[in-house]
Write an enzyme that holds these catalytic residues in place. Structure first.
Site, PDB file in Angstrom:
ATOM      1  N   ALA A  47      82.381  92.630  47.456  1.00 23.55           N
ATOM      2  CA  ALA A  47      83.250  93.373  46.549  1.00 23.55           C
ATOM      3  C   ALA A  47      82.475  94.578  46.022  1.00 23.55           C
ATOM      4  O   ALA A  47      81.248  94.574  46.006  1.00 23.55           O
ATOM      5  CB  ALA A  47      83.665  92.489  45.394  1.00 23.55           C
ATOM      6  N   GLY A  51      83.117  88.824  49.001  1.00 20.87           N
ATOM      7  CA  GLY A  51      84.551  89.016  49.204  1.00 20.87           C
ATOM      8  C   GLY A  51      84.911  89.131  50.684  1.00 20.87           C
ATOM      9  O   GLY A  51      86.013  88.765  51.090  1.00 20.87           O
ATOM     10  N   GLU A  90      85.241  85.697  51.854  1.00 13.30           N
ATOM     11  CA  GLU A  90      86.441  85.102  51.252  1.00 13.30           C
ATOM     12  C   GLU A  90      87.697  85.567  51.987  1.00 13.30           C
ATOM     13  O   GLU A  90      88.625  84.795  52.183  1.00 13.30           O
ATOM     14  CB  GLU A  90      86.513  85.459  49.765  1.00 13.30           C
ATOM     15  CG  GLU A  90      85.413  84.769  48.968  1.00 13.30           C
ATOM     16  CD  GLU A  90      85.440  85.128  47.502  1.00 13.30           C
ATOM     17  OE1 GLU A  90      85.192  86.309  47.186  1.00 13.30           O
ATOM     18  OE2 GLU A  90      85.720  84.244  46.676  1.00 13.30           O
ATOM     19  N   GLU A  93      77.162  85.727  45.672  1.00 14.82           N
ATOM     20  CA  GLU A  93      77.528  86.078  44.289  1.00 14.82           C
ATOM     21  C   GLU A  93      76.557  85.568  43.231  1.00 14.82           C
ATOM     22  O   GLU A  93      76.271  86.244  42.252  1.00 14.82           O
ATOM     23  CB  GLU A  93      78.944  85.569  43.963  1.00 14.82           C
ATOM     24  CG  GLU A  93      80.061  86.370  44.601  1.00 14.82           C
ATOM     25  CD  GLU A  93      80.372  85.963  46.039  1.00 14.82           C
ATOM     26  OE1 GLU A  93      79.587  85.203  46.641  1.00 14.82           O
ATOM     27  OE2 GLU A  93      81.402  86.410  46.563  1.00 14.82           O
TER      28      GLU A  93
END
Ligand code: NAI
Length: 728
Positions: free
Chosen positions: A72, A118, A121, A143
């Site tokens: 992200a 991300g 994900e 993360e």
């Protein structure tokens, strides 16, 4: 209807044979990152593709040369002003990936390069994952390294796909997996050579669309059909509530042991995973977003993100101010002395693809140097991060000799002979005789570079490249420049360091440079407290509780009591009384207690358990009857010494910036990352408070606690070391 080829700002879409290939290419970014903008575009794209009768299946891949999706966009997370705002960001990411997961046509992720955070994900929400077997391909959820947890469904989808134990291992360490390992866990459905990645992905999308290939929607039941009996049994254990409870309890115990409670993201990650498994996916997602929101605005996460930004900035930093200065071309590197440090330096240099010539004092030492590099390469082969063929090719970059032949060709020589000024100066002279244009870099740990350069007729080509032991593991390189070092020489050393995979800071020359200099008063203070009567356990315990990876006494044993004493002496000579090393420690070296290397130090060696060797107290004031000194006092006194000295280094211009000081202390000395480094820490405590604390100890112990002039100034003016520091 979708036209066959259309650019939706971040996606290039090519429809062929019923499959829409969506190539993500976020504009203006070197690598793909996810943001609400890209997420919204993905939603729009999917909505259009859902309606398009020409599209039966979808492939998501990267349109960039490098990498799938690196994660992200961190700036977006950082800009959240409240936990609620960050939670909303997480919710919107979750919604977008939910839509992806529920998309009526099969979606295949074609992964090549970094697929992190991300990015993974997103891939987890796809029906099928084809992964390239490229070396650069890496799948992971890093993360926690930024003090966060996966916030777009990662804590929910990953355990459902690969099982709880494997998912926790990935989420709690943040480590990245190579393609084959990912396939073993069931994270990758298949691994293919990079050139046929897209072709295979398209084929799978078609097969899933026609029903030739079947796969239940991810996020539903576990994939019990994969992984053989062992995996089945493991999953069965994980399905049993009691087994699951045990698994989480064990994971929590490990997390607390590892983090000392300093990294809340680890506990929250466990909570998110467990909640989802106990209460179902929906509740799990809700909890994940809530915890993500809380963490995103936490001090710890901000500090970890600061460090991330600092290292990213250093990657782009040439080490010199003038943008016109270019690094010289370096193809061949000489290494003088192939001992512990020299062989490590040779290893990281051939690893960077540069030819290396090692010079040792005799044939036996030269052979040992070659063997140690070979040994390090063998380890890589064993860990499968290198093939035997690559090992052969890398080894061919390395030669060793006892004479100077071949050194006339090197562009740069890195000196790592014994720590002896006369010897190092002899190396400078001899090298300049055979090579009039090469750069001379010394890996000295304590001798001022200017002193070494005195032997040179071309001091503009002399500088320091200070590596940390073990070179192959420690991420920092401290480049040390004198007022005479030429800017292009500095830029060259920085460029080589980066090629070797190091985070590089450039500091100005001075006794102990930056890292050894701030470590010395820290170690001296610990020794003072020991001599006052504190126990080894209290000293080490206080500093590990503060967040240091090991306590100062353990460190002394590891580095060698004699080595520590030698550096302390040099700095004492340079800085006078305030750096006087405690005399009582000399008794230890006289007794042959040098630490681990002599199997005799503050701790016992050779036994099953490492314990304090109480006979060491017989050599210290107070004997075996130790006094209780509070751990808070120990931690405060010892760390104040380091922070104060770091501030002196900034004030004196040894450091270019507070940022370099923070990176150097964290990556070179293990200063707790969650505190962000000595300068972030000083800002968080508040310069005024820090000054008051120092003055208190100054009243009691005198000179060695004299506050750094810069601290006095910053505190007086009500400033901070970083302009963006938040008020305390
Ligand atoms: P070491 O004793 O393992 O290696 C020194 C090597 O230099 C030996 O292999 C020796 O045979 C070789 N040598 C000696 N005289 C030579 C000559 N005339 N020509 C060619 N080779 C010669 O020592 P280590 O630990 O590798 O240290 C080397 C340098 O790195 C020292 O200056 C030390 O202060 C510095 N350093 C050491 C660190 C550590 O943690 N050990 C950390 C950072 C710097």
């Amino acid at each position: 209807m979708m036209p066959a080829e259309k650019i939706v700002r971040s996606f290039r879409v090519e429809v062929e044979g019923g499959v829409a290939l969506c190539l993500l290419d976020v504009q203006g970014e070197p690598v793909n990152t996810l943001s609400p903008q890209v997420g919204a575009e993905l939603e729009d794209l999917l909505a259009a593709l859902a309606k398009d009768p020409a599209v039966e299946g979808v492939v998501i891949a990267s349109g960039k040369k490098e990498g799938f999706i690196a994660g992200a966009k961190i700036d977006v997370i950082r800009s959240a002003r409240s936990a609620a705002e960050a939670e909303a960001l997480s919710r919107s990411g979750q919604r977008q990936f939910d839509a992806l997961e529920r998309f009526p046509k099969p979606v295949v992720a074609a992964i090549h390069g970094a697929c992190l955070g991300g990015g993974l994900e997103l891939a987890l929400a796809c029906r099928w994952r084809v992964v390239s077997d490229d070396r650069k391909t890496q799948l992971g959820l890093p993360e926690v390294q930024l003090g966060l947890i996966p916030g777009a469904g990662g804590t929910q989808r990953l355990p459902r796909l690969v099982g709880i134990a494997a998912a926790l291992d990935l989420i709690l360490t943040g480590k990245g997996l190579k393609a084959r390992k990912a396939q073993k866990l069931g994270l990758a459905d298949e691994v293919v050579p990079a050139p046929i990645l897209l072709e295979v992905a398209r084929r799978r999308a078609r097969e899933l669309a026609t029903g030739q290939l079947r796969r239940p929607q991810p996020g539903g039941v576990k994939q019990l059909q994969r992984g053989g009996l062992g995996a089945l049994q493991k999953l069965a254990l994980e399905d049993n509530p009691l087994g699951r409870e045990l698994l989480f309890r064990e994971a929590r115990r490990k997390v607390l042991k590892k983090s000392g409670g300093h990294y809340p993201a680890l506990e929250k990650a466990l909570e998110a995973v467990k909640h989802g498994l106990d209460k179902g996916m929906e509740a799990g997602l809700e909890r994940e977003a809530k915890l993500f929101g809380e963490l995103a605005v936490s001090e710890v996460s901000k500090r970890l993100v600061d460090i991330f930004f600092a290292t990213t900035a250093l990657k782009k930093d040439t080490g010199v101010d003038d943008p016109a200065v270019k690094a010289r071309r370096v193809e061949t590197v000489g290494v003088l002395g192939g001992g512990l440090m020299g062989s490590g330096i040779a290893f990281v240099t051939v690893g960077a693809g540069l030819a290396v010539r090692v010079r040792e004092k005799d044939d036996a030492a030269a052979a040992r140097a070659l063997a140690s590099v070979r040994g390090l390469l063998d380890e890589k082969v064993k860990r499968r991060s290198m093939t035997p063929i690559e090992r052969g090719a890398t080894m061919r970059l390395l030669t060793a000799s006892t004479g100077w032949a071949g050194f006339e060709r090197v562009d740069l020589v890195i000196e790592a002979v014994f720590e002896d000024l006369a010897l190092k100066q002899e190396m400078v002279r001899a090298f300049e005789q055979v090579n009039p244009r090469g750069i001379f870099a010394s890996n000295t740990s304590s001798i001022p570079i200017a002193k070494i350069a005195e032997a040179s007729t071309r001091p503009e080509r002399v500088l320091g490249m200070h590596y940390f032991s073990p070179v192959q593991k420690m991420p920092l390189l401290e480049v040390i420049v004198t007022p005479l070092t030429a800017p292009d020489v500095t830029a060259t050393a920085v460029a080589v360091g980066k090629k070797q995979g190091k985070t590089v800071i450039v500091v100005n020359d001075g006794p102990g440079f930056y890292t050894s200099r701030i470590l010395t008063p820290y170690m001296n203070e610990a020794a003072e407290i020991l001599i006052e009567g504190a126990s080894v356990e209290d000293l080490d315990g206080a500093l590990t509780a503060f967040g240091m990876p090991v306590g100062p006494i353990t460190l002394l044993d590891e580095v060698g009591v004699d080595v520590g004493a030698k550096v302390a002496k040099i700095l004492h000579a340079a800085f006078g009384d305030r750096m006087t090393p405690p005399a009582a420690l000399e008794k230890l070296t006289a007794d042959g207690r040098l630490g681990r290397k002599s199997k005799k130090g503050f701790y016992t060696y050779g036994g099953k358990k490492k314990e304090v060797d109480v006979t060491v107290y017989d050599l210290l004031p107070g004997g075996r009857q130790r006094k209780r000194v509070s751990r808070d006092e120990i931690a405060e006194r010892v760390t104040l010494q380091l922070v104060n000295e770091a501030i002196r280094c900034l004030g004196e211009g040894i450091l270019r910036s507070a940022r370099d000081g923070d990176v150097g202390a964290i990556f070179g000395l293990g200063f707790p990352p969650f505190l962000g480094g000595p300068f972030r820490y000083a800002d968080a405590v508040g310069p005024k408070t820090l000054l008051e604390r120092l003055e208190r100890w100054h009243d009691k112990f005198g000179d060695r606690f004299e506050p750094a002039p810069l601290l006095v100034e910053v505190a007086r003016d009500g400033r901070r070391f970083y302009p963006d520091a938040r008020p305390v």
